[in-house]
Design a protein around this motif. Structure first.
Motif, PDB file in Angstrom:
ATOM      1  N   ALA A  74     -14.782  14.204   9.592  1.00  0.00           N
ATOM      2  CA  ALA A  74     -15.465  13.264   8.988  1.00  0.00           C
ATOM      3  C   ALA A  74     -14.792  12.854   7.926  1.00  0.00           C
ATOM      4  O   ALA A  74     -13.960  13.352   7.126  1.00  0.00           O
ATOM      5  CB  ALA A  74     -16.860  13.877   8.660  1.00  0.00           C
ATOM      6  N   ASP A  75     -15.394  11.696   7.224  1.00  0.00           N
ATOM      7  CA  ASP A  75     -14.613  11.259   5.867  1.00  0.00           C
ATOM      8  C   ASP A  75     -14.606  12.168   4.906  1.00  0.00           C
ATOM      9  O   ASP A  75     -15.557  12.776   4.698  1.00  0.00           O
ATOM     10  CB  ASP A  75     -15.285   9.755   5.533  1.00  0.00           C
ATOM     11  CG  ASP A  75     -14.884   8.812   6.574  1.00  0.00           C
ATOM     12  OD1 ASP A  75     -14.073   8.933   7.603  1.00  0.00           O
ATOM     13  OD2 ASP A  75     -15.327   7.645   6.522  1.00  0.00           O
ATOM     14  N   GLY A  76     -13.536  12.216   3.971  1.00  0.00           N
ATOM     15  CA  GLY A  76     -13.613  13.038   2.909  1.00  0.00           C
ATOM     16  C   GLY A  76     -14.353  12.250   1.959  1.00  0.00           C
ATOM     17  O   GLY A  76     -14.495  11.110   1.895  1.00  0.00           O
ATOM     18  N   PHE A  77     -14.670  12.824   0.841  1.00  0.00           N
ATOM     19  CA  PHE A  77     -15.593  12.356  -0.191  1.00  0.00           C
ATOM     20  C   PHE A  77     -14.563  11.379  -1.285  1.00  0.00           C
ATOM     21  O   PHE A  77     -14.269  12.094  -2.264  1.00  0.00           O
ATOM     22  CB  PHE A  77     -16.229  13.504  -0.907  1.00  0.00           C
ATOM     23  CG  PHE A  77     -17.437  13.047  -1.780  1.00  0.00           C
ATOM     24  CD1 PHE A  77     -18.544  12.414  -1.196  1.00  0.00           C
ATOM     25  CD2 PHE A  77     -17.468  13.286  -3.142  1.00  0.00           C
ATOM     26  CE1 PHE A  77     -19.832  12.152  -2.042  1.00  0.00           C
ATOM     27  CE2 PHE A  77     -18.690  12.878  -3.928  1.00  0.00           C
ATOM     28  CZ  PHE A  77     -19.609  12.428  -3.423  1.00  0.00           C
ATOM     29  N   GLY A  78     -14.452  10.421  -0.812  1.00  0.00           N
ATOM     30  CA  GLY A  78     -13.579   9.647  -1.709  1.00  0.00           C
ATOM     31  C   GLY A  78     -14.198   8.277  -2.145  1.00  0.00           C
ATOM     32  O   GLY A  78     -14.488   7.474  -1.371  1.00  0.00           O
ATOM     33  N   PHE A  79     -14.409   8.131  -3.234  1.00  0.00           N
ATOM     34  CA  PHE A  79     -14.945   6.600  -3.899  1.00  0.00           C
ATOM     35  C   PHE A  79     -14.364   6.273  -5.182  1.00  0.00           C
ATOM     36  O   PHE A  79     -14.057   7.424  -5.939  1.00  0.00           O
ATOM     37  CB  PHE A  79     -16.553   6.943  -4.111  1.00  0.00           C
ATOM     38  CG  PHE A  79     -17.196   7.348  -2.875  1.00  0.00           C
ATOM     39  CD1 PHE A  79     -17.688   6.203  -2.084  1.00  0.00           C
ATOM     40  CD2 PHE A  79     -17.453   8.587  -2.643  1.00  0.00           C
ATOM     41  CE1 PHE A  79     -18.360   6.729  -0.919  1.00  0.00           C
ATOM     42  CE2 PHE A  79     -18.015   9.025  -1.287  1.00  0.00           C
ATOM     43  CZ  PHE A  79     -18.567   8.044  -0.547  1.00  0.00           C
ATOM     44  N   ALA A  80     -14.304   5.122  -5.396  1.00  0.00           N
ATOM     45  CA  ALA A  80     -13.770   4.652  -6.821  1.00  0.00           C
ATOM     46  C   ALA A  80     -14.837   4.068  -7.627  1.00  0.00           C
ATOM     47  O   ALA A  80     -15.678   3.054  -6.743  1.00  0.00           O
ATOM     48  CB  ALA A  80     -12.437   3.641  -6.483  1.00  0.00           C
ATOM     49  N   GLU A  81     -15.007   4.284  -8.591  1.00  0.00           N
ATOM     50  CA  GLU A  81     -16.247   3.622  -9.493  1.00  0.00           C
ATOM     51  C   GLU A  81     -15.681   2.298  -9.976  1.00  0.00           C
ATOM     52  O   GLU A  81     -14.476   2.032 -10.644  1.00  0.00           O
ATOM     53  CB  GLU A  81     -16.581   4.507 -10.561  1.00  0.00           C
ATOM     54  CG  GLU A  81     -18.004   3.907 -11.427  1.00  0.00           C
ATOM     55  CD  GLU A  81     -18.490   5.022 -12.447  1.00  0.00           C
ATOM     56  OE1 GLU A  81     -19.503   4.538 -13.113  1.00  0.00           O
ATOM     57  OE2 GLU A  81     -17.765   6.050 -12.940  1.00  0.00           O
ATOM     58  N   ALA A  82     -16.451   1.177  -9.888  1.00  0.00           N
ATOM     59  CA  ALA A  82     -16.025  -0.139 -10.400  1.00  0.00           C
ATOM     60  C   ALA A  82     -17.403  -0.653 -10.793  1.00  0.00           C
ATOM     61  O   ALA A  82     -18.285  -1.001  -9.618  1.00  0.00           O
ATOM     62  CB  ALA A  82     -15.379  -0.934  -9.498  1.00  0.00           C
ATOM     63  N   ASP A  83     -17.564  -1.467 -12.049  1.00  0.00           N
ATOM     64  CA  ASP A  83     -18.910  -2.011 -12.104  1.00  0.00           C
ATOM     65  C   ASP A  83     -20.146  -1.497 -11.936  1.00  0.00           C
ATOM     66  O   ASP A  83     -21.098  -1.957 -11.479  1.00  0.00           O
ATOM     67  CB  ASP A  83     -18.809  -3.601 -11.752  1.00  0.00           C
ATOM     68  CG  ASP A  83     -17.701  -4.525 -11.835  1.00  0.00           C
ATOM     69  OD1 ASP A  83     -17.089  -4.262 -12.977  1.00  0.00           O
ATOM     70  OD2 ASP A  83     -17.073  -4.806 -11.001  1.00  0.00           O
ATOM     71  N   GLY A  84     -20.011  -0.194 -12.284  1.00  0.00           N
ATOM     72  CA  GLY A  84     -21.233   0.684 -12.032  1.00  0.00           C
ATOM     73  C   GLY A  84     -21.709   1.116 -10.598  1.00  0.00           C
ATOM     74  O   GLY A  84     -22.651   1.608 -10.456  1.00  0.00           O
ATOM     75  N   ARG A  85     -20.842   0.683  -9.694  1.00  0.00           N
ATOM     76  CA  ARG A  85     -20.984   1.136  -8.206  1.00  0.00           C
ATOM     77  C   ARG A  85     -19.797   1.990  -7.963  1.00  0.00           C
ATOM     78  O   ARG A  85     -18.696   2.025  -8.321  1.00  0.00           O
ATOM     79  CB  ARG A  85     -21.068  -0.254  -7.370  1.00  0.00           C
ATOM     80  CG  ARG A  85     -22.263  -1.265  -8.015  1.00  0.00           C
ATOM     81  CD  ARG A  85     -22.316  -2.332  -6.984  1.00  0.00           C
ATOM     82  NE  ARG A  85     -22.355  -2.018  -5.387  1.00  0.00           N
ATOM     83  CZ  ARG A  85     -22.022  -2.834  -4.652  1.00  0.00           C
ATOM     84  NH1 ARG A  85     -21.586  -4.246  -4.605  1.00  0.00           N
ATOM     85  NH2 ARG A  85     -21.956  -2.490  -3.259  1.00  0.00           N
ATOM     86  N   PHE A  86     -20.040   2.517  -6.673  1.00  0.00           N
ATOM     87  CA  PHE A  86     -18.929   3.175  -6.129  1.00  0.00           C
ATOM     88  C   PHE A  86     -18.257   2.477  -4.813  1.00  0.00           C
ATOM     89  O   PHE A  86     -19.087   2.287  -3.828  1.00  0.00           O
ATOM     90  CB  PHE A  86     -19.374   4.875  -5.782  1.00  0.00           C
ATOM     91  CG  PHE A  86     -19.738   5.567  -6.997  1.00  0.00           C
ATOM     92  CD1 PHE A  86     -18.641   6.127  -7.511  1.00  0.00           C
ATOM     93  CD2 PHE A  86     -20.824   5.858  -7.518  1.00  0.00           C
ATOM     94  CE1 PHE A  86     -18.574   6.949  -8.677  1.00  0.00           C
ATOM     95  CE2 PHE A  86     -21.286   6.253  -8.682  1.00  0.00           C
ATOM     96  CZ  PHE A  86     -20.137   7.127  -9.274  1.00  0.00           C
ATOM     97  N   LEU A  87     -17.174   2.376  -4.984  1.00  0.00           N
ATOM     98  CA  LEU A  87     -16.617   1.767  -3.732  1.00  0.00           C
ATOM     99  C   LEU A  87     -15.719   2.639  -2.794  1.00  0.00           C
ATOM    100  O   LEU A  87     -15.193   3.676  -3.327  1.00  0.00           O
ATOM    101  CB  LEU A  87     -15.248   0.866  -4.022  1.00  0.00           C
ATOM    102  CG  LEU A  87     -15.783  -0.168  -5.111  1.00  0.00           C
ATOM    103  CD1 LEU A  87     -14.523  -1.234  -5.570  1.00  0.00           C
ATOM    104  CD2 LEU A  87     -16.874  -1.209  -4.503  1.00  0.00           C
ATOM    105  N   LYS A  88     -16.150   2.712  -1.565  1.00  0.00           N
ATOM    106  CA  LYS A  88     -15.608   3.726  -0.386  1.00  0.00           C
ATOM    107  C   LYS A  88     -14.128   3.507  -0.303  1.00  0.00           C
ATOM    108  O   LYS A  88     -13.760   2.571  -0.114  1.00  0.00           O
ATOM    109  CB  LYS A  88     -16.332   3.676   0.771  1.00  0.00           C
ATOM    110  CG  LYS A  88     -16.008   4.684   1.757  1.00  0.00           C
ATOM    111  CD  LYS A  88     -16.790   4.317   3.071  1.00  0.00           C
ATOM    112  CE  LYS A  88     -16.347   5.516   4.056  1.00  0.00           C
ATOM    113  NZ  LYS A  88     -16.279   6.866   3.721  1.00  0.00           N
ATOM    114  N   ILE A  89     -13.537   4.624  -0.327  1.00  0.00           N
ATOM    115  CA  ILE A  89     -11.868   4.494  -0.080  1.00  0.00           C
ATOM    116  C   ILE A  89     -11.974   5.009   1.326  1.00  0.00           C
ATOM    117  O   ILE A  89     -12.270   6.274   1.675  1.00  0.00           O
ATOM    118  CB  ILE A  89     -11.202   5.536  -1.043  1.00  0.00           C
ATOM    119  CG1 ILE A  89     -11.278   5.246  -2.482  1.00  0.00           C
ATOM    120  CG2 ILE A  89      -9.802   5.808  -0.555  1.00  0.00           C
ATOM    121  CD1 ILE A  89     -10.858   6.168  -3.451  1.00  0.00           C
TER     122      ILE A  89
END
Length: 353
Positions: free
Chosen positions: A182-197
């Protein structure tokens, strides 16, 4: 289930143990120390159970020569009773013989490669390019993603899910509900939201690995998540992305290991341990249950970092005092400085403490 009767002399040979007693004595089953009857074999290794050993009615016991003085009956003498008992258990309770075959409800992609010596049960789904080796048993409802390889003799219990691209070695056991890749828990925060890596790595699992029910091993973000040969993982364990687990390490239930951590070989990790990401744990470490590991462990040894539960008012006082430790340390540091002394460790405890 066990079938028939077993001569104690034969079981001694299976276990690689020395017999003290009657080689012709017949054993029909195994049982715990406190419930074993004269037809049962048991084992003893825990000194806390010495009183049960002395009172046991077992027909025979697997035991060390040193402890055998406390049991008057038949004994199988060995320096490692638990391992010897495991060999006997495998002999008395062998695995079911694999019956190869393909259930009519299974769905196989046109270019999936399934060896004729594999067993594929009901409602298994195997995606494009997957390779299933001889002697593999996929139980009902298992999902095998595109390009997955499952090595010879591996057994996947019902509902196991292996996502695309992952590799599983020979003679592995994955219990019901395990999820690999399953996908690892990877997210980048930008403008108050989380972008999936996007997680583009794989999970690579070696030979003779066992993974418990409902445990999850995440795929790597860029590189691969790696589980080396002989690793044993209990139920409800979370392995984060890019983690590497060294060969013959064992991990007990409800442990969580955060991403990019490297765990060495022959480690033993207790239940409900939390391990932070991006650290290294060297070979041969033993981590007690419920410990929190927040920094690298560079020397083998036994580690524990748990504060036992306290009565709530006492716990609140402890927390209040802990919160004041930094201020207290700074006061002591200032006093020592004014007295012309320095703290030799700059505020950090030495390894000898």
């Amino acid at each position: 289930m066990a079938h028939g009767l077993y001569l104690l002399g034969d079981l001694a040979q299976v276990a690689g143990a020395q017999l003290r007693g009657d080689a012709g004595y017949q054993i029909s089953a195994v049982a715990p120390l406190n419930t074993a009857s004269s037809a049962d074999l048991t084992f003893y290794q825990d000194p806390h159970l010495r009183s049960l050993l002395k009172a046991s009615r077992a027909g025979a016991v697997v035991i060390t020569p040193q402890d055998a003085e406390d049991f008057v009956g038949n004994c199988l003498l060995t320096d490692n009773p638990y391992a010897a008992f495991a060999r006997i258990m495998q002999h008395i309770y062998p695995q079911d013989t694999l019956q190869p075959g393909l259930h009519h409800t299974a769905q196989l992609a046109r270019d999936a490669q399934v060896d004729p010596g594999a067993r594929i049960d009901a409602y298994v789904q195997i995606e494009a390019g997957a390779v299933i080796a001889a002697g593999v048993w996929l139980e009902a409802g298992t999902f095998i993603g595109a390009g997955v390889a499952v090595g010879r003799g591996s057994h996947l219990y019902p509902g196991v899910k292996i996502y695309a691209g992952c590799k599983l070695g020979a003679d592995c056991i994955l219990h019901a509900g395990a999820v690999i890749g399953a996908d690892g828990f990877g997210f980048a925060e930008a403008d108050g939201r989380f972008l999936k890596i996007p997680q583009v790595g794989r999970v690579l699992i070696g030979n003779d690995v066992e993974i418990g029910a409902n445990s999850c091993v995440d795929r790597g973000a860029l590189a691969d998540t790696v589980i080396e040969d002989g690793v044993k993982i209990d139920n409800l364990v979370q392995i984060g992305h890019n983690v590497q687990i060294g060969a013959h390490t064992v991990i007990a239930g409800q442990t969580g290991i955060a991403g990019s951590t490297r765990v060495g070989r022959h480690c033993r990790i207790g239940g409900q341990v939390g391990i932070t990401g991006h650290i290294e744990i060297t070979d041969g470490c033993v981590i007690a249950g419920q410990s929190a590991v927040t920094h690298s462990l560079h020397r083998p040894g036994v580690y524990s970092g748990v504060i036992p539960a306290q009565e709530v008012n006492r716990w609140r006082r402890i927390v209040a005092r802990l919160n004041g430790l930094d201020a207290l340390f700074r006061r002591v540091q200032r006093i020592e400085r004014e007295a012309g002394q320095d703290l030799s460790t700059n505020g950090e405890p030495s390894d000898r403490e």
